[in-house]
Design a protein around this motif. Structure first.
Motif, PDB file in Angstrom:
ATOM      1  N   UNK A   1       0.841  -1.210   0.000  1.00 21.71           N
ATOM      2  CA  UNK A   1       0.000   0.000   0.000  1.00 21.71           C
ATOM      3  C   UNK A   1       0.870   1.251   0.000  1.00 21.71           C
ATOM      4  N   UNK A   2       1.926   1.239   0.808  1.00 24.28           N
ATOM      5  CA  UNK A   2       2.829   2.390   0.847  1.00 24.28           C
ATOM      6  C   UNK A   2       3.490   2.599  -0.510  1.00 24.28           C
ATOM      7  N   UNK A   3       3.912   1.497  -1.141  1.00 28.08           N
ATOM      8  CA  UNK A   3       4.555   1.599  -2.453  1.00 28.08           C
ATOM      9  C   UNK A   3       3.601   2.157  -3.497  1.00 28.08           C
ATOM     10  N   UNK A   4       2.330   1.736  -3.429  1.00 28.93           N
ATOM     11  CA  UNK A   4       1.357   2.168  -4.432  1.00 28.93           C
ATOM     12  C   UNK A   4       0.901   3.603  -4.222  1.00 28.93           C
ATOM     13  N   UNK A   5       0.745   4.002  -2.960  1.00 29.71           N
ATOM     14  CA  UNK A   5       0.087   5.270  -2.657  1.00 29.71           C
ATOM     15  C   UNK A   5       1.035   6.389  -2.250  1.00 29.71           C
ATOM     16  N   UNK A   6       2.306   6.053  -2.005  1.00 34.79           N
ATOM     17  CA  UNK A   6       3.301   7.084  -1.659  1.00 34.79           C
ATOM     18  C   UNK A   6       4.497   6.996  -2.608  1.00 34.79           C
ATOM     19  N   UNK A   7       4.253   7.009  -3.915  1.00 31.85           N
ATOM     20  CA  UNK A   7       5.362   6.804  -4.858  1.00 31.85           C
ATOM     21  C   UNK A   7       6.424   7.886  -4.787  1.00 31.85           C
ATOM     22  N   UNK A   8       6.065   9.072  -4.334  1.00 31.81           N
ATOM     23  CA  UNK A   8       7.049  10.138  -4.233  1.00 31.81           C
ATOM     24  C   UNK A   8       7.911  10.060  -3.000  1.00 31.81           C
ATOM     25  N   UNK A   9       7.513   9.211  -2.059  1.00 32.40           N
ATOM     26  CA  UNK A   9       8.257   9.134  -0.799  1.00 32.40           C
ATOM     27  C   UNK A   9       8.923   7.773  -0.582  1.00 32.40           C
ATOM     28  N   UNK A  10       8.310   6.710  -1.085  1.00 30.88           N
ATOM     29  CA  UNK A  10       8.851   5.371  -0.888  1.00 30.88           C
ATOM     30  C   UNK A  10       9.838   5.047  -2.001  1.00 30.88           C
ATOM     31  N   UNK A  11      11.101   4.895  -1.638  1.00 33.18           N
ATOM     32  CA  UNK A  11      12.152   4.634  -2.632  1.00 33.18           C
ATOM     33  C   UNK A  11      12.057   3.220  -3.193  1.00 33.18           C
ATOM     34  N   UNK A  12      11.774   2.271  -2.310  1.00 32.12           N
ATOM     35  CA  UNK A  12      11.671   0.866  -2.690  1.00 32.12           C
ATOM     36  C   UNK A  12      10.921   0.153  -1.578  1.00 32.12           C
ATOM     37  N   UNK A  13      10.340  -1.005  -1.909  1.00 35.91           N
ATOM     38  CA  UNK A  13       9.556  -1.740  -0.921  1.00 35.91           C
ATOM     39  C   UNK A  13       9.840  -3.226  -1.048  1.00 35.91           C
ATOM     40  N   UNK A  14       9.709  -3.913   0.071  1.00 34.10           N
ATOM     41  CA  UNK A  14       9.843  -5.368   0.084  1.00 34.10           C
ATOM     42  C   UNK A  14       8.662  -5.955   0.836  1.00 34.10           C
ATOM     43  N   UNK A  15       8.036  -6.964   0.233  1.00 40.85           N
ATOM     44  CA  UNK A  15       6.914  -7.673   0.852  1.00 40.85           C
ATOM     45  C   UNK A  15       7.342  -9.122   1.054  1.00 40.85           C
ATOM     46  N   UNK A  16       7.485  -9.519   2.302  1.00 41.23           N
ATOM     47  CA  UNK A  16       7.973 -10.845   2.646  1.00 41.23           C
ATOM     48  C   UNK A  16       6.813 -11.708   3.131  1.00 41.23           C
ATOM     49  N   UNK A  17       6.721 -12.906   2.589  1.00 41.87           N
ATOM     50  CA  UNK A  17       5.687 -13.903   2.915  1.00 41.87           C
ATOM     51  C   UNK A  17       4.306 -13.251   2.982  1.00 41.87           C
ATOM     52  N   UNK A  18       3.944 -12.563   1.927  1.00 44.42           N
ATOM     53  CA  UNK A  18       2.691 -11.823   1.885  1.00 44.42           C
ATOM     54  C   UNK A  18       1.518 -12.695   1.454  1.00 44.42           C
ATOM     55  N   UNK A  19       0.312 -12.178   1.687  1.00 36.07           N
ATOM     56  CA  UNK A  19      -0.871 -12.729   1.056  1.00 36.07           C
ATOM     57  C   UNK A  19      -1.274 -11.793  -0.075  1.00 36.07           C
ATOM     58  N   UNK A  20      -2.128 -12.302  -0.964  1.00 33.67           N
ATOM     59  CA  UNK A  20      -2.671 -11.514  -2.069  1.00 33.67           C
ATOM     60  C   UNK A  20      -4.055 -11.012  -1.677  1.00 33.67           C
TER      61      UNK A  20
END
Length: 293
Positions: A105-124
């Motif tokens: 959600x942070x990656x999708x909605x804060x593209x100007x602030x989040x440099x990169x994101x990692x989602x570990x063992x996530x659900x869809x």
């Protein structure tokens, strides 16, 4: 010590920061149930002296006030509020287990602030087209997510009772987990550092109420509030192939829909191996930083 942060709608969130105050900011998002105190093993900052870590309790957990009806998307607003309060402009974000959808959600909605994101063992997302969502999932998760969809009132009653039991005996939740652990997860949960971190986060997460746990389950099984295909920030998707809490098929589904994402499927690894994977994840984040992400 934690620090209270006030959001733009007046709620209080409990935040924490540690590591190098001048280092590269990385937000760590905790699992379900969980708290800011369970986002990493104690020695992570020692081995990464160039990182400024920060975290917060999601609404309803630990020291953070509840946000009734919260969606996965609401994590972006809360993450931004915490970052603002700490004087952080741009940052990377890592979410593990229940924290992983919130990292997306942070990656999708804060593209100007989040440099990169990692989602570990996530659900869809629960409405993921073409995905058999419950396939390969532990009986406990099938029950709780099923109740979230079919009977939120029963879910709330069930988790209220479980949280009360954890307040009396946090070890009990760890022992309950052992019954559903894979052969690769058993030795990890027996690691004294991992076990101590789990007990610490469960005590903090559920010390006041079960609301965060309930609201996580409801948020995961309702529309997330954003489309994962809208993510343009560099994303790492990491999953152990022997994970039954969050089946690897969920991460495969996401990888097919997040353009340019990096997919890592780890053989001979289960759900809790994500704790051990964090150092490599931080190296990947550093590579994105060095590449100008």
């Amino acid at each position: 010590m934690g620090k209270h942060v006030r959001t733009d709608d007046g709620r209080l969130l409990m935040a924490e920061e540690w590591g190098n105050p001048s280092g590269t900011p990385v937000l760590l998002l905790h699992g379900t149930p969980g708290s800011r105190l369970g986002t990493a093993l104690p020695d992570l900052a020692t081995h990464h002296p160039d990182v400024r870590f920060f975290a917060y309790d999601r609404p309803g957990y630990g020291g953070s006030e509840r946000l009734p009806g919260r969606r996965v998307a609401d994590a972006a607003r809360d993450a931004a509020a915490v970052a603002d309060a700490l004087g952080v402009e741009r940052f990377a974000v890592v979410g593990r287990s229940g924290g992983a959808p919130h990292a997306l959600a942070c990656a999708a909605l804060l593209p100007g602030r989040v440099r990169a994101a990692a989602a570990l063992v996530t659900i869809a997302p629960r409405d993921a087209a073409g995905l058999d969502w419950f396939a390969g999932m532990t009986p406990f998760n099938v029950r709780e997510y099923g109740l979230a969809t079919e009977s939120p009132e029963l879910l709330d009653e069930d988790l209220a009772a479980r949280a009360a039991a954890v307040r009396k005996d946090p070890e009990g939740l760890v022992e309950d987990l052992r019954a559903e652990l894979s052969e690769h997860d058993l030795p990890i949960v027996s690691d004294p550092a991992v076990r101590a971190t789990l007990l610490r986060t469960y005590r903090e997460a559920l010390g006041t109420s079960h609301h965060g746990w309930t609201d996580d389950c409801l948020a995961f099984t309702r529309p997330w509030g954003f489309e994962v295909s809208d993510v343009t920030t560099p994303v790492l998707l990491w999953h152990g192939l022997d994970d039954a809490f969050s089946p690897p098929s969920h991460t495969r589904w996401l990888a097919a829909r997040i353009a340019g994402s990096t997919l890592v499927l780890e053989p001979d690894a289960g759900h809790f191996a994500a704790q051990y994977a964090l150092p490599r994840v931080l190296e990947w984040l550093r590579a994105q930083e060095d590449g100008g992400a």
